[in-house]
Scaffold this motif. Structure first.
Motif, PDB file in Angstrom:
ATOM      1  N   ASP A 143     193.507  85.268  71.691  1.00 39.22           N
ATOM      2  CA  ASP A 143     192.838  83.994  71.402  1.00 39.22           C
ATOM      3  C   ASP A 143     193.891  82.944  71.080  1.00 39.22           C
ATOM      4  O   ASP A 143     194.148  82.617  69.920  1.00 39.22           O
ATOM      5  N   LEU A 144     194.536  82.435  72.131  1.00 37.27           N
ATOM      6  CA  LEU A 144     195.579  81.430  71.959  1.00 37.27           C
ATOM      7  C   LEU A 144     195.038  80.175  71.284  1.00 37.27           C
ATOM      8  O   LEU A 144     195.755  79.463  70.582  1.00 37.27           O
ATOM      9  N   GLU A 145     193.750  79.925  71.469  1.00 38.15           N
ATOM     10  CA  GLU A 145     193.132  78.737  70.885  1.00 38.15           C
ATOM     11  C   GLU A 145     193.238  78.731  69.356  1.00 38.15           C
ATOM     12  O   GLU A 145     193.325  77.668  68.741  1.00 38.15           O
ATOM     13  N   LEU A 146     193.263  79.931  68.760  1.00 37.30           N
ATOM     14  CA  LEU A 146     193.415  80.027  67.310  1.00 37.30           C
ATOM     15  C   LEU A 146     194.754  79.436  66.865  1.00 37.30           C
ATOM     16  O   LEU A 146     194.823  78.653  65.917  1.00 37.30           O
ATOM     17  N   LEU A 147     195.808  79.804  67.564  1.00 36.64           N
ATOM     18  CA  LEU A 147     197.134  79.304  67.213  1.00 36.64           C
ATOM     19  C   LEU A 147     197.234  77.798  67.450  1.00 36.64           C
ATOM     20  O   LEU A 147     197.890  77.087  66.688  1.00 36.64           O
ATOM     21  N   MET A 199     192.123  69.355  51.008  1.00 34.51           N
ATOM     22  CA  MET A 199     192.389  70.782  50.943  1.00 34.51           C
ATOM     23  C   MET A 199     191.116  71.614  51.106  1.00 34.51           C
ATOM     24  O   MET A 199     191.147  72.699  51.697  1.00 34.51           O
ATOM     25  N   ILE A 200     190.011  71.099  50.641  1.00 30.33           N
ATOM     26  CA  ILE A 200     188.752  71.837  50.779  1.00 30.33           C
ATOM     27  C   ILE A 200     188.349  71.969  52.241  1.00 30.33           C
ATOM     28  O   ILE A 200     187.810  73.002  52.659  1.00 30.33           O
ATOM     29  N   ASP A 201     188.658  70.953  53.061  1.00 27.48           N
ATOM     30  CA  ASP A 201     188.366  71.019  54.501  1.00 27.48           C
ATOM     31  C   ASP A 201     189.302  72.015  55.190  1.00 27.48           C
ATOM     32  O   ASP A 201     188.883  72.774  56.075  1.00 27.48           O
ATOM     33  N   ILE A 202     190.569  72.020  54.776  1.00 20.14           N
ATOM     34  CA  ILE A 202     191.547  72.954  55.336  1.00 20.14           C
ATOM     35  C   ILE A 202     191.111  74.388  55.065  1.00 20.14           C
ATOM     36  O   ILE A 202     191.162  75.257  55.935  1.00 20.14           O
ATOM     37  N   ALA A 203     190.666  74.643  53.824  1.00 21.36           N
ATOM     38  CA  ALA A 203     190.230  75.993  53.447  1.00 21.36           C
ATOM     39  C   ALA A 203     189.058  76.453  54.305  1.00 21.36           C
ATOM     40  O   ALA A 203     189.022  77.603  54.775  1.00 21.36           O
ATOM     41  N   GLU A 204     188.101  75.572  54.530  1.00 21.00           N
ATOM     42  CA  GLU A 204     186.935  75.929  55.344  1.00 21.00           C
ATOM     43  C   GLU A 204     187.336  76.259  56.779  1.00 21.00           C
ATOM     44  O   GLU A 204     186.855  77.244  57.365  1.00 21.00           O
ATOM     45  N   ARG A 205     188.201  75.456  57.350  1.00 23.64           N
ATOM     46  CA  ARG A 205     188.626  75.688  58.725  1.00 23.64           C
ATOM     47  C   ARG A 205     189.417  76.989  58.862  1.00 23.64           C
ATOM     48  O   ARG A 205     189.226  77.766  59.809  1.00 23.64           O
ATOM     49  N   MET A 212     188.676  80.515  60.975  1.00 19.84           N
ATOM     50  CA  MET A 212     189.658  81.104  61.887  1.00 19.84           C
ATOM     51  C   MET A 212     189.971  82.551  61.512  1.00 19.84           C
ATOM     52  O   MET A 212     190.146  83.411  62.391  1.00 19.84           O
ATOM     53  N   ALA A 213     190.067  82.834  60.199  1.00 18.98           N
ATOM     54  CA  ALA A 213     190.366  84.192  59.746  1.00 18.98           C
ATOM     55  C   ALA A 213     189.261  85.160  60.166  1.00 18.98           C
ATOM     56  O   ALA A 213     189.534  86.279  60.626  1.00 18.98           O
ATOM     57  N   LYS A 214     188.007  84.737  60.032  1.00 18.24           N
ATOM     58  CA  LYS A 214     186.881  85.580  60.446  1.00 18.24           C
ATOM     59  C   LYS A 214     186.901  85.804  61.962  1.00 18.24           C
ATOM     60  O   LYS A 214     186.645  86.905  62.458  1.00 18.24           O
ATOM     61  N   ARG A 215     187.245  84.755  62.684  1.00 20.41           N
ATOM     62  CA  ARG A 215     187.305  84.859  64.141  1.00 20.41           C
ATOM     63  C   ARG A 215     188.421  85.793  64.582  1.00 20.41           C
ATOM     64  O   ARG A 215     188.252  86.600  65.512  1.00 20.41           O
ATOM     65  N   LEU A 261     196.130  84.499  58.559  1.00 24.48           N
ATOM     66  CA  LEU A 261     195.087  83.492  58.380  1.00 24.48           C
ATOM     67  C   LEU A 261     194.306  83.733  57.086  1.00 24.48           C
ATOM     68  O   LEU A 261     193.886  82.787  56.419  1.00 24.48           O
ATOM     69  N   HIS A 262     194.144  85.001  56.747  1.00 25.96           N
ATOM     70  CA  HIS A 262     193.482  85.364  55.493  1.00 25.96           C
ATOM     71  C   HIS A 262     194.300  84.848  54.297  1.00 25.96           C
ATOM     72  O   HIS A 262     193.752  84.258  53.357  1.00 25.96           O
ATOM     73  N   ILE A 263     195.609  85.055  54.328  1.00 24.78           N
ATOM     74  CA  ILE A 263     196.488  84.573  53.262  1.00 24.78           C
ATOM     75  C   ILE A 263     196.421  83.053  53.167  1.00 24.78           C
ATOM     76  O   ILE A 263     196.289  82.479  52.073  1.00 24.78           O
ATOM     77  N   ALA A 264     196.513  82.384  54.319  1.00 19.77           N
ATOM     78  CA  ALA A 264     196.474  80.919  54.346  1.00 19.77           C
ATOM     79  C   ALA A 264     195.148  80.383  53.819  1.00 19.77           C
ATOM     80  O   ALA A 264     195.117  79.439  53.012  1.00 19.77           O
ATOM     81  N   ALA A 265     194.039  81.003  54.261  1.00 19.60           N
ATOM     82  CA  ALA A 265     192.717  80.523  53.866  1.00 19.60           C
ATOM     83  C   ALA A 265     192.498  80.648  52.362  1.00 19.60           C
ATOM     84  O   ALA A 265     191.996  79.722  51.708  1.00 19.60           O
TER      85      ALA A 265
END
Length: 364
Positions: A322-326, A347-353, A357-360, A188-192
């Protein structure tokens, strides 16, 4: 005999001083001097001719490759051919793609570690196109985008010099010989952060910049798995009257169907491609448009039929608490690849989301 030769030479020198050169016993010595002198002059003229020809050829390369335009850019360096020769050896090749190969080496007074990208095929670019590519990369300064250091124009095809990224590409660590275990929070860190780089290009520069070929091989990773978007060969500055292209270029496995069919390149084209990359990231399976068991098609079919995302997720991360993350990641993927372009997120909205998720995921 030694005494005789010494006297004879003195006599010859004496006669030369008196101007009686014709009677000198050693005229062949002076003929030799003349021949050597003539050869020296011919060699000098040949050297000057070759030097002028090389300078003229270099000037043609510079003009063809956009030197007058690139001279105005003050944050990249124009390297000489001799600067790159020690790097452009087969022993230094670190990667090879469809269009170019990458060499690893050190350059400059500070011995900086760099990646040198050399095109494989001699397909002479228009100078404005190449200059435009360099201008784009010189304007994009972000921690999640590979930094261009300079270029060399003294070749048929100009060569680009970038910062060297140590871990290779996302493709390498997901599928190839550098494959390593990656946790959910790392993915998630890589994706974000990759999304951050693309969002910067789309929304945070004075002129929108589109990538046009987002895929795992074009997302590089350093030792800390910080992603850096790379390879701007298709990238362009967006203009109102220049969004269509007659030659659709890129990897069709990650290519937006709308772009493929219409040639219309927009920021939502990158969003689609990023969605496919995100799917590969959580499944660790290769996307292929020409495979009968297409990863994306099967994933969308399962999502439409209400099946759980777990059956597609890589077993390394499927046991998350946390299955909800996936499920949330799956929702982003579906939105990114929507055939209705207007329904795709920015893309800016995707990055924020993804950042959320990465922090969670880190706190689990």
């Amino acid at each position: 005999m030694v005494l005789y030769m010494s006297i004879s030479r003195q006599g010859c020198l004496g006669r030369i001083r008196m101007g009686d050169i014709d009677e000198c016993e050693f005229p062949d010595v002076y003929d030799c001097y003349g021949a050597v002198g003539g050869l020296f002059i011919v060699s000098l003229l040949l050297f000057i001719t070759l030097l002028r020809r090389e300078k003229r050829k270099t000037k043609e390369f510079f003009e063809k490759n956009g030197d007058p335009i690139l001279e105005k850019i003050n944050n990249i360096k124009l390297f000489k051919k001799d600067d790159l020769k020690p790097i452009l050896r087969s022993s230094n090749v670190k990667g090879k793609g469809s269009f170019d190969e990458v060499y690893k080496g050190r350059i400059g007074d500070n011995n900086q570690l760099v990646a040198v990208k050399k095109p494989i095929y001699v397909n002479l670019p228009k100078k404005d196109q190449f200059a435009n590519e360099v201008i784009i990369q010189s304007r994009v300064i972000h921690r999640n985008i590979v930094k261009i250091i300079g270029c060399c124009l003294e070749f048929d095809i100009p060569i680009l010099v970038y910062e060297f990224i140590s871990r290779g590409s996302l493709e390498d660590i997901l599928h190839d010989f550098k494959r390593v275990p990656i946790s959910l929070d790392q993915r998630l860190h890589i994706a974000a952060e990759a999304a951050e780089g693309l969002a910067y290009m789309h929304s945070k520069t004075s002129i929108t910049i589109l990538h046009g070929d987002v895929k795992p091989t074009n997302i590089l990773l350093n030792d800390d798995l910080v992603p850096k978007v790379s390879d701007f060969g298709i990238s362009r500055l967006i203009a109102v009257d220049n969004q269509h292209t007659m030659s659709v270029i890129g990897d069709t496995s990650y290519m937006d169907l709308v772009y493929f069919q219409t040639g219309l390149l927009t920021d939502k084209t990158d969003v689609y491609s990023f969605g496919v990359v995100l799917l590969e990231l959580i499944t660790r399976k290769k996307a292929s448009r020409f495979d009968n068991s297409s990863l994306l098609r099967n994933f969308l079919d399962a999502h439409t039929n209400g099946k759980t995302v777990i059956e597609f997720v890589d077993e390394e991360i499927s046991a998350t608490n946390d299955l909800e993350l996936l499920v949330s990641v799956a929702d982003i993927i579906v939105q990114c690849v929507n055939l209705d372009v207007d329904k795709r997120p920015e893309m800016i909205d995707i990055a924020e989301r993804l950042n959320y998720m990465a922090k969670r995921a880190r706190s689990i």
